[in-house]
Write a protein that holds these residues in place. Structure first.
Motif: not given
Length: 551
Positions: A349-357, A414-433
């Motif tokens: 895994v060399y990259g990720v696409w993140i989609y927000c809705s 852009n005075t008020t908005g809503v936020s999404s949850p936080t996700i952790l992205i690392t190379y080791e997390a996506f390439n370990k067995i």
């Protein structure tokens, strides 16, 4: 009154004399006719066939010399040469008398009336008895320079729509043997050069431009006499396509909002009249030279303002857009994140696409954060995509590791908005067995080892059973051998062999897949050898016993 009476003999003599005179007269007339015909035939062959020499073409009002001469002249009389135009042999256009058999020369002032086919006549002057002769017809073109070329269009160039038929005709005031070339915006069109008319069956936008015709004729293939017509600008009006309707929301400094409704056509010739309908009532009318128009409409957020549609008209049939609901929903509700992996062929895994809705919102705009720091696209290891930045592409390496989240705002506020949850992205997390994958692989490998071990144990036990069975059979055979004689022994051996064959067949039907063929063959060889040795020993013992008995 006296009467004369002839005798029969005298009357016969008179008739004979009359008949003789009549025959002589007839023969004399025949001879005179042949003489006349001979003289006329002699006159026909006196003159040969004349030859006319003229140029193939000449410019009007120029001067040329025409020549005519006989192939042979068999008389010393004066020859009269005349030239005519085909179809009017009663009116010579020129004459020449030749006294010494020289060819005739006609100096000609070229006129337009001489255009056509010409012929020369040769005759003996003042002797109508000799039949005149004629030359072959010769073509002669009289060129008139081109003047006054102009274009006539049908229909007129005022109102031309795509799909209409157009005919352009290039007319001239003067000119003969004219060739025509048509040009569109200076580029020559492929058409019949002898035709002064250009026909376009179905007009389109490709036929739009400036048309010109070029009229010319040639003299001796060296000089051009040309005249370029006044140009015609052909403007083809296009029908309107179905308009598309959309709107954008703008926030004013006072805090109120407006929707700018856009009515746009993909094709169509201006000028165009645009009409906006709100709830089926005319709200605005705009005339524009462009293919779109904007209409401001006051709105209130999160409130249904009804429906809108627009209509466009450029002189033919008006076209109408679809209906659009005029309601602006502001951003709200939970924000979700969806993630996709970019994987190489070696499953790295060399990259990720993140989609927000966001759950609610008609015009959302998204902002991305890395470790609570706003990301301005593009960056060293990321970039946003989608028109409203709803997607984020991240390349995995040490600088990209961290926590990511997005926030959704109204694009117009852009005075008020809503936020999404936080996700952790690392190379080791996506390439370990994963643990589940490792447990599955270990379990499958263990089951495979157990299956191989069970097969080995089963083979060893089966071989021992077979050896033990043959040992028991060998013991039974030895006991029976001590009791019966040789003949009985042979019968017994055959019976044992039949029993063995039956048992072997039954055993093969039941367990033929588990029998070791090579081990079975080796056991049979050992048993047969043992049986042969026992048989030899029994024979020796019987011989010894017989020797001990003496009778």
């Amino acid at each position: 009154m006296s009467h004369t009476y002839w005798s029969d003999s005298e009357e016969i003599s008179i008739h004979t004399s009359c008949w003789t005179m009549t025959k002589r007269t007839f023969f004399l007339l025949v001879i005179l006719g042949f003489c006349a015909m001979w003289q006329k035939a002699d006159a026909q062959i006196t003159l040969g066939k004349p030859k006319l020499s003229v140029p193939s073409r000449s410019l009007v009002d120029s001067y040329e010399n025409f020549y005519c001469e006989l192939d042979k002249i068999l008389t010393n009389q004066t020859i009269l040469y005349q030239w005519f135009k085909e179809g009017n042999l009663n009116k010579p256009l020129g004459e020449y008398s030749s006294h010494s058999k020289e060819p005739a020369t006609f100096p000609v002032h070229v006129k337009l009336a001489y255009d056509g086919r010409l012929i020369c006549k040769a005759s003996v002057q003042n002797d109508s008895e000799i039949i005149p002769t004629f030359s072959d017809l010769m073509d002669f073109q009289v060129l008139v320079p081109v003047e006054g070329a102009h274009i006539i269009s049908s229909p007129t160039l005022g109102d031309l729509w795509e799909g209409d038929n157009l005919s352009l005709q290039c007319n001239i005031t003067k000119g003969t043997y004219v060739l025509y070339n048509w040009l569109l915006n200076g580029v020559q069109l492929l058409n019949d050069s002898s035709n002064n008319q250009l026909t376009i069956p179905r007009l389109s936008s490709q036929n739009r431009g400036i048309y010109a015709c070029l009229a010319k004729n040639n003299l001796n293939e060296t000089h051009d006499y040309t005249s370029e017509s006044e140009r015609r600008n052909v403007h083809v009006k296009e029908y309107l396509s179905t308009p598309e309707i959309s709107f954008e929301v703008v926030k004013h400094p006072k805090g109120n909002f407006s929707a700018y409704v856009k009515c746009q056509v993909a094709k169509g010739s201006p000028s165009i009249n645009y009409t906006l309908f709100i709830n089926n009532h005319v709200a605005h009318i705009v005339s524009s030279e462009h293919q779109h128009a904007l209409f401001p409409v006051h709105i209130v957020l999160d409130q249904d303002m009804g429906t809108v549609y627009c209509q466009a008209d450029n002189g033919r049939t008006p076209v109408q857009s679809r209906e659009l609901k005029l309601a602006v929903e502001s951003v709200g509700g939970p924000v979700r994140i969806r993630l996709e992996k970019a994987v190489r062929q070696d499953f790295e895994v060399y990259g990720v696409w993140i989609y927000c809705s966001v759950e609610k919102g008609m015009f959302p705009r998204y902002y991305w954060f890395h470790n609570k720091k706003s990301l301005e696209s593009p960056g060293p290891f990321y970039r946003t995509f989608h028109p409203n930045d709803a997607g984020l592409m991240v390349t995995l390496h040490p600088d990209s590791a961290g926590f990511y989240h997005c926030e959704a705002f109204n694009s117009f506020d852009n005075t008020t908005g809503v936020s999404s949850p936080t996700i952790l992205i690392t190379y080791e997390a996506f390439n370990k067995i994963p643990t589940a994958v490792a447990a599955t692989v270990f379990t499958v490998f263990s089951l495979l080892i157990c299956a191989v071990l069970a097969c080995c144990i089963y083979g060893v036990v089966l071989r021992k059973r077979r050896v033990r069975k043959y040992m028991f059979r060998l013991k039974d055979f030895t006991d029976m051998h001590g009791i019966v004689d040789d003949e009985g022994v042979d019968d017994k051996i055959e019976e044992i062999e039949e029993i063995e064959e039956i048992e072997e067949d039954e055993y093969e039907e039941i367990e033929h897949d588990d029998v070791d063929t090579e081990a079975y063959t080796e056991d049979m060889e050992v048993v047969q050898a043992s049986m042969m040795e026992d048989s030899d020993k029994s024979e020796e013992e019987e011989e010894n016993n017989l020797d001990n008995y003496s009778f």
